[in-house]
Motif scaffolding. Structure first.
Motif, PDB file in Angstrom:
ATOM      1  N   LEU A 265       0.827  -1.203   0.000  1.00  0.00           N
ATOM      2  CA  LEU A 265       0.000   0.000   0.000  1.00  0.00           C
ATOM      3  C   LEU A 265       0.866   1.259   0.000  1.00  0.00           C
ATOM      4  CD1 LEU A 265      -2.816   1.295   0.187  1.00  0.00           C
ATOM      5  CD2 LEU A 265      -2.639   1.092   2.675  1.00  0.00           C
ATOM      6  N   ALA A 266       1.930   1.257   0.786  1.00  0.00           N
ATOM      7  CA  ALA A 266       2.811   2.424   0.841  1.00  0.00           C
ATOM      8  C   ALA A 266       3.460   2.677  -0.515  1.00  0.00           C
ATOM      9  CB  ALA A 266       3.877   2.217   1.917  1.00  0.00           C
ATOM     10  N   ALA A 267       3.871   1.617  -1.203  1.00  0.00           N
ATOM     11  CA  ALA A 267       4.496   1.775  -2.519  1.00  0.00           C
ATOM     12  C   ALA A 267       3.511   2.327  -3.532  1.00  0.00           C
ATOM     13  CB  ALA A 267       5.061   0.434  -2.989  1.00  0.00           C
ATOM     14  N   VAL A 268       2.284   1.822  -3.505  1.00  0.00           N
ATOM     15  CA  VAL A 268       1.259   2.275  -4.453  1.00  0.00           C
ATOM     16  C   VAL A 268       0.872   3.721  -4.166  1.00  0.00           C
ATOM     17  CG1 VAL A 268      -1.157   1.961  -5.101  1.00  0.00           C
ATOM     18  CG2 VAL A 268       0.374  -0.011  -5.023  1.00  0.00           C
ATOM     19  N   GLU A 269       0.751   4.074  -2.916  1.00  0.00           N
ATOM     20  CA  GLU A 269       0.405   5.462  -2.582  1.00  0.00           C
ATOM     21  C   GLU A 269       1.519   6.421  -2.983  1.00  0.00           C
ATOM     22  OE1 GLU A 269      -0.482   5.172   1.569  1.00  0.00           O
ATOM     23  OE2 GLU A 269      -2.649   4.902   1.208  1.00  0.00           O
ATOM     24  N   ARG A 270       2.771   5.961  -2.936  1.00  0.00           N
ATOM     25  CA  ARG A 270       3.908   6.816  -3.308  1.00  0.00           C
ATOM     26  C   ARG A 270       4.078   6.924  -4.828  1.00  0.00           C
ATOM     27  NH1 ARG A 270       7.848   3.761  -1.416  1.00  0.00           N
ATOM     28  NH2 ARG A 270       8.227   2.860  -3.480  1.00  0.00           N
ATOM     29  N   ASP A 271       4.071   5.792  -5.521  1.00  0.00           N
ATOM     30  CA  ASP A 271       4.424   5.756  -6.943  1.00  0.00           C
ATOM     31  C   ASP A 271       3.227   5.612  -7.874  1.00  0.00           C
ATOM     32  OD1 ASP A 271       7.141   5.838  -6.211  1.00  0.00           O
ATOM     33  OD2 ASP A 271       7.205   3.648  -6.004  1.00  0.00           O
ATOM     34  N   GLY A 272       2.113   5.124  -7.353  1.00  0.00           N
ATOM     35  CA  GLY A 272       0.949   4.860  -8.197  1.00  0.00           C
ATOM     36  C   GLY A 272       0.903   3.450  -8.743  1.00  0.00           C
TER      37      GLY A 272
ATOM     38  N   THR B 214      -5.808   6.182 -11.382  1.00  0.00           N
ATOM     39  CA  THR B 214      -5.394   7.562 -11.622  1.00  0.00           C
ATOM     40  C   THR B 214      -3.980   7.664 -12.210  1.00  0.00           C
ATOM     41  OG1 THR B 214      -4.862   7.551  -9.255  1.00  0.00           O
ATOM     42  CG2 THR B 214      -6.868   8.708  -9.918  1.00  0.00           C
ATOM     43  N   LEU B 215      -3.294   6.547 -12.361  1.00  0.00           N
ATOM     44  CA  LEU B 215      -1.920   6.564 -12.879  1.00  0.00           C
ATOM     45  C   LEU B 215      -1.934   6.644 -14.406  1.00  0.00           C
ATOM     46  CD1 LEU B 215       1.155   6.117 -11.979  1.00  0.00           C
ATOM     47  CD2 LEU B 215       0.804   3.814 -12.932  1.00  0.00           C
ATOM     48  N   TRP B 216      -1.185   7.593 -14.957  1.00  0.00           N
ATOM     49  CA  TRP B 216      -1.037   7.670 -16.408  1.00  0.00           C
ATOM     50  C   TRP B 216      -0.130   6.530 -16.876  1.00  0.00           C
ATOM     51  CZ3 TRP B 216      -3.142  11.173 -19.955  1.00  0.00           C
ATOM     52  CH2 TRP B 216      -3.883  12.224 -19.399  1.00  0.00           C
TER      53      TRP B 216
ATOM     54  N   HIS C 128      -5.263   7.428 -18.154  1.00  0.00           N
ATOM     55  CA  HIS C 128      -5.487   6.816 -16.846  1.00  0.00           C
ATOM     56  C   HIS C 128      -6.842   6.137 -16.881  1.00  0.00           C
ATOM     57  CE1 HIS C 128      -7.917  10.367 -15.397  1.00  0.00           C
ATOM     58  NE2 HIS C 128      -7.104  11.008 -16.216  1.00  0.00           N
ATOM     59  N   ASP C 129      -6.919   4.941 -16.288  1.00  0.00           N
ATOM     60  CA  ASP C 129      -8.050   4.047 -16.524  1.00  0.00           C
ATOM     61  C   ASP C 129      -9.381   4.562 -16.015  1.00  0.00           C
ATOM     62  OD1 ASP C 129      -6.644   2.120 -17.933  1.00  0.00           O
ATOM     63  OD2 ASP C 129      -6.153   0.943 -16.151  1.00  0.00           O
ATOM     64  N   ASP C 130      -9.392   5.392 -14.983  1.00  0.00           N
ATOM     65  CA  ASP C 130     -10.686   5.894 -14.512  1.00  0.00           C
ATOM     66  C   ASP C 130     -10.957   7.313 -15.014  1.00  0.00           C
ATOM     67  OD1 ASP C 130      -9.073   7.418 -12.871  1.00  0.00           O
ATOM     68  OD2 ASP C 130      -9.727   6.481 -11.000  1.00  0.00           O
ATOM     69  N   GLY C 131     -10.326   7.656 -16.130  1.00  0.00           N
ATOM     70  CA  GLY C 131     -10.525   8.978 -16.711  1.00  0.00           C
ATOM     71  C   GLY C 131     -11.920   9.209 -17.250  1.00  0.00           C
TER      72      GLY C 131
END
Length: 314
Positions: free
Chosen positions: A47-54, A215-217, A146-149
């Motif tokens: 979770l920490a990695a995903v919150e930091r880098d996406g 939200t990640l491009w 980004h997938d939820d665009g």
């Protein structure tokens, strides 16, 4: 003694908070078991990695034998290329895989994935899309997105969806490995990929998985190699959103009865409190207790589209 049924606590609704609890009687929500098999410290680090880098990359979650079983099951299902430039004019895809094969169940409900999704989304989150993507030599890089665009809410904001990309073949910089823009999940609505400081092509061995926020491009990379690369993507969304694939229509009840409870819930056979997802005022799992009408059949199989032709709807 009064024989009348005394109302349960959830029968009496006083506040909006009373509507945010599980009101089901016969089919209450079932707990995801993934958190009992994945070390909480591992989940916290993910979770920490995903919150930091996406995004995060997990290497070698599948064995070579598991990858081969997926390849054998998926190969006959892949359509021809040529639908549009976003999906790839030299890219073959297969949709609605849960209706067509049980081979993908394990990646959809992999414990490492579900344990992280449980931290990101509300209970009863949904499967939004499941498809196989085979990028062939000569394919151009996909448009970054980004997938939820398509959900019209301004950024920056929490993610509304998340995706996995499973490498059935090795992903490299030259064969179409997914390109990610680290940190772009935190961008506002006015910032585009041309302003990215860093672009990385995901490199991972077969059997690995890239998990990234909606939200990640990102985008599929150009395939400059002599071979194709096959991946399977499973995408998930919050339970109050409309998924990309309408699984309650696309998946037969026979299939829904066959899959696990976790997958059944993600297909929409669940309730988001207080009653989102209900059928005729009832929990949708009640449909599985009934015989299907004689006219009801599984989704009609279609032939893969010819080169350049739009795929016919299932």
């Amino acid at each position: 003694m009064n024989s009348a049924r005394s109302p349960r606590a959830v029968d009496v609704i006083h506040t909006l908070d009373d509507l945010r609890v599980d009101l089901a009687r016969r089919h209450p929500a079932t707990a995801n078991t993934s958190l009992r098999v994945i070390d909480p410290a591992v989940v916290a680090a993910d979770l920490a990695a995903v919150e930091r880098d996406g995004y995060i990359i997990w290497e070698n979650l599948l064995t070579a034998e598991e990858c081969e079983r997926l390849r054998v099951a998926i190969a006959p299902l892949l359509g021809r290329t040529g639908r549009n430039t976003f999906e790839g004019q030299r890219t073959r895809r297969a949709y609605n895989l849960l209706e067509k094969t049980r081979a993908c169940d394990g990646v959809v409900e992999h414990p490492r994935v579900l344990a992280l999704l449980d931290k990101l989304f509300l209970p009863n989150y949904l499967l939004s899309q499941l498809q196989a993507i085979e990028i062939h030599p000569g394919e151009r890089a996909q448009m970054l997105h980004h997938d939820d665009g398509f959900y019209p809410l301004p950024r920056p904001r929490p993610p509304l969806s998340a995706a996995t990309m499973w490498a059935i073949d090795p992903f490299t910089e030259s064969n179409g490995g997914t390109v990610v823009l680290p940190g772009s999940h935190q961008w506002g609505s006015g910032r585009g990929p041309e302003e990215a400081d860093t672009r990385l092509a995901v490199r991972m061995p077969a059997g690995s998985c890239a998990f990234y926020l909606g939200t990640l491009w990102h985008g599929g990379g150009a395939n400059r190699s002599a071979g194709s690369r096959l991946g399977v993507t499973a995408q998930y969304c919050e339970p109050w959103l409309r998924p990309q694939e309408a699984y309650t229509l696309a998946t037969s009840r026979e299939t829904v009865r066959t899959v696990s409870e976790d997958i059944r819930r993600m297909l929409g056979y669940s309730i988001h409190p207080p009653f989102m997802g209900a059928v005729d005022g009832m929990h949708p799992k009640r449909l599985l207790d009934r015989a299907e009408p004689a006219a009801a059949t599984a989704p009609r199989a279609v032939s893969p589209p010819q080169d350049g032709a739009a795929e016919r709807p299932v």
